[in-house]
Scaffold this motif. Structure first.
Motif, short mmCIF file in Angstrom:
data_model
loop_
_atom_site.label_atom_id
_atom_site.label_comp_id
_atom_site.label_asym_id
_atom_site.label_seq_id
_atom_site.Cartn_x
_atom_site.Cartn_y
_atom_site.Cartn_z
N PRO A 176 0.82 -1.21 0.00
CA PRO A 176 0.00 0.00 0.00
C PRO A 176 0.86 1.26 0.00
CG PRO A 176 0.01 -1.01 2.17
CD PRO A 176 0.71 -1.97 1.25
N GLU A 177 0.33 2.31 -0.63
CA GLU A 177 1.01 3.60 -0.63
C GLU A 177 0.96 4.20 0.77
OE1 GLU A 177 2.59 4.94 -3.10
OE2 GLU A 177 2.05 3.50 -4.67
N PRO A 178 2.03 4.90 1.20
CA PRO A 178 1.99 5.53 2.53
C PRO A 178 0.95 6.64 2.58
CG PRO A 178 3.90 6.27 1.29
CD PRO A 178 3.29 5.15 0.50
N GLU A 179 0.28 6.75 3.72
CA GLU A 179 -0.71 7.81 3.89
C GLU A 179 -0.02 9.15 4.06
OE1 GLU A 179 -3.08 6.50 7.22
OE2 GLU A 179 -4.63 5.77 5.85
N VAL A 180 -0.56 10.18 3.43
CA VAL A 180 -0.05 11.53 3.54
C VAL A 180 -1.16 12.42 4.07
CG1 VAL A 180 0.96 13.50 2.32
CG2 VAL A 180 1.56 11.16 1.64
N ALA A 212 -6.37 24.13 19.55
CA ALA A 212 -6.99 22.81 19.65
C ALA A 212 -6.54 21.94 18.50
CB ALA A 212 -8.51 22.94 19.64
N GLY A 213 -5.83 20.82 18.77
CA GLY A 213 -5.48 19.77 17.82
C GLY A 213 -4.84 20.25 16.52
N ASN A 214 -4.21 19.33 15.84
CA ASN A 214 -3.65 19.60 14.53
C ASN A 214 -4.60 19.24 13.42
OD1 ASN A 214 -1.20 20.57 15.48
ND2 ASN A 214 -0.33 18.49 15.67
N GLY A 215 -5.72 18.58 13.75
CA GLY A 215 -6.71 18.25 12.73
C GLY A 215 -6.41 16.95 12.03
N ALA A 216 -7.49 16.25 11.61
CA ALA A 216 -7.33 15.02 10.85
C ALA A 216 -7.23 15.38 9.39
CB ALA A 216 -8.51 14.09 11.10
N GLY A 217 -6.26 14.80 8.71
CA GLY A 217 -6.07 15.14 7.30
C GLY A 217 -6.77 14.18 6.38
N ALA A 218 -6.84 14.53 5.10
CA ALA A 218 -7.39 13.64 4.08
C ALA A 218 -6.26 12.78 3.56
CB ALA A 218 -7.99 14.47 2.94
N SER A 219 -6.49 11.48 3.48
CA SER A 219 -5.44 10.58 3.01
C SER A 219 -5.33 10.64 1.51
CB SER A 219 -5.74 9.14 3.45
OG SER A 219 -6.94 8.69 2.87
N ALA A 220 -4.13 10.52 0.99
CA ALA A 220 -3.91 10.49 -0.45
C ALA A 220 -3.90 9.05 -0.90
CB ALA A 220 -2.57 11.15 -0.78
N GLU A 221 -4.81 8.68 -1.79
CA GLU A 221 -4.93 7.31 -2.24
C GLU A 221 -4.17 7.09 -3.53
OE1 GLU A 221 -9.44 6.55 -0.49
OE2 GLU A 221 -9.02 6.40 -2.63
N SER A 222 -3.72 5.88 -3.71
CA SER A 222 -3.05 5.50 -4.95
C SER A 222 -4.08 5.37 -6.06
CB SER A 222 -2.34 4.15 -4.77
OG SER A 222 -1.87 3.66 -5.99
N GLY A 223 -3.80 5.94 -7.21
CA GLY A 223 -4.79 5.93 -8.28
C GLY A 223 -4.77 4.65 -9.10
N ALA A 224 -3.62 4.03 -9.34
CA ALA A 224 -3.57 2.87 -10.21
C ALA A 224 -3.84 1.53 -9.48
CB ALA A 224 -2.22 2.78 -10.87
#
Length: 255
Positions: free
Chosen positions: A148-152, A169-181
């Motif tokens: 699997p691709e590493p989460e960014v 308050a917090g650093n926030g939850a980020g959106a993960s970058a998914e592998s396209g292929a």
């Protein structure tokens, strides 16, 4: 030739419940092209067997049942079907996208052509003719999942976040970058796979990093003639009615 991992011209396969399919992470079936049917699988002492008919061309259907890309390293008679090397699961193979499959019809000779698989006598098999007769009579597929691709993650801007409760308050939850292929008793097999006619079969190179060093599944399907599988006890021969001298049944005179 130094072969890289290749990706097939993907062909969607049928449902997961194909008769004669073997495997979990991937489904493998043997399709007799002359008879136009998937060969039924017989289970015997932990092994899977199909009946091959000498002279008939066949193909190996592999379907990825998982939601991630997989690599299928494939062998016939102990020979890698892509590179022609004596098979080892560290070698090249076909990359299949999620829930997709491919019909492997023969030994790959180039990126555009293959030499058809066909059932033939042991001594006429491609493996035996190339000096590798010891593993004739088995089809193998080693399956690897893609690493699997590493989460960014992206830090959420605190000033634009209406849900923040207090400064800092917090650093926030980020959106993960998914592998396209995307074996019992030893027996010399009398049936092998020949190096047949040339056919068009185009593939392209792709990159694939394996999630594990060893395959997550190894699928093996043995094959032989009907008479040999009966002799081995894999297939129970049909009972033939034998005449008896005293059947004990009254029969009226013929008219």
């Amino acid at each position: 030739m130094n072969w890289k991992t290749i990706t097939s011209a993907i062909v969607l396969c049928g449902s997961a419940g194909v008769a004669g399919a073997v495997g979990n992470l991937a489904n493998v079936t043997v399709y007799d092209r002359a008879q136009g049917r998937t060969l039924p699988v017989y289970q015997y002492e932990g092994r899977h067997y199909v009946v091959g008919k000498p002279g008939n061309e066949y193909q190996i259907r592999v379907r990825n049942r998982s939601g991630v890309d997989v690599l299928a390293v494939m062998s016939v008679d102990g020979v890698n079907v892509v590179s022609g090397e004596t098979a080892n699961w560290s070698q090249t193979g076909y990359v299949l996208g999620r829930y997709q499959g491919f019909d492997v019809k023969g030994w790959r000779k180039s990126m555009e052509r293959t030499a058809a698989f066909f059932f033939t006598e042991h001594e006429n098999s491609y493996a035996a003719r190339s000096g590798r007769p010891n593993h004739v009579g088995v089809i193998g597929v080693a399956v690897f999942r893609k690493k699997p691709e590493p989460e960014v993650f992206i830090q959420r801007d605190r000033l634009s976040d209406p849900r923040r409760e207090a400064p800092g308050a917090g650093n926030g939850a980020g959106a993960s970058a998914e592998s396209g292929a995307p074996q019992t008793a030893e027996k010399s097999t009398s049936l092998g796979t020949g190096h047949g006619r040339s056919e068009a079969s185009r593939v392209t190179y792709t990159s694939f990093e394996r999630a594990t060093r060893h395959p997550e599944e190894v699928i093996a399907i043995h094959y032989d003639t009907y008479s040999n599988l009966v002799a081995m006890g894999v297939i129970r021969a049909p009972q033939i009615a034998r005449p008896t001298p005293f059947p004990g049944q009254f029969v009226p005179d013929p008219r």
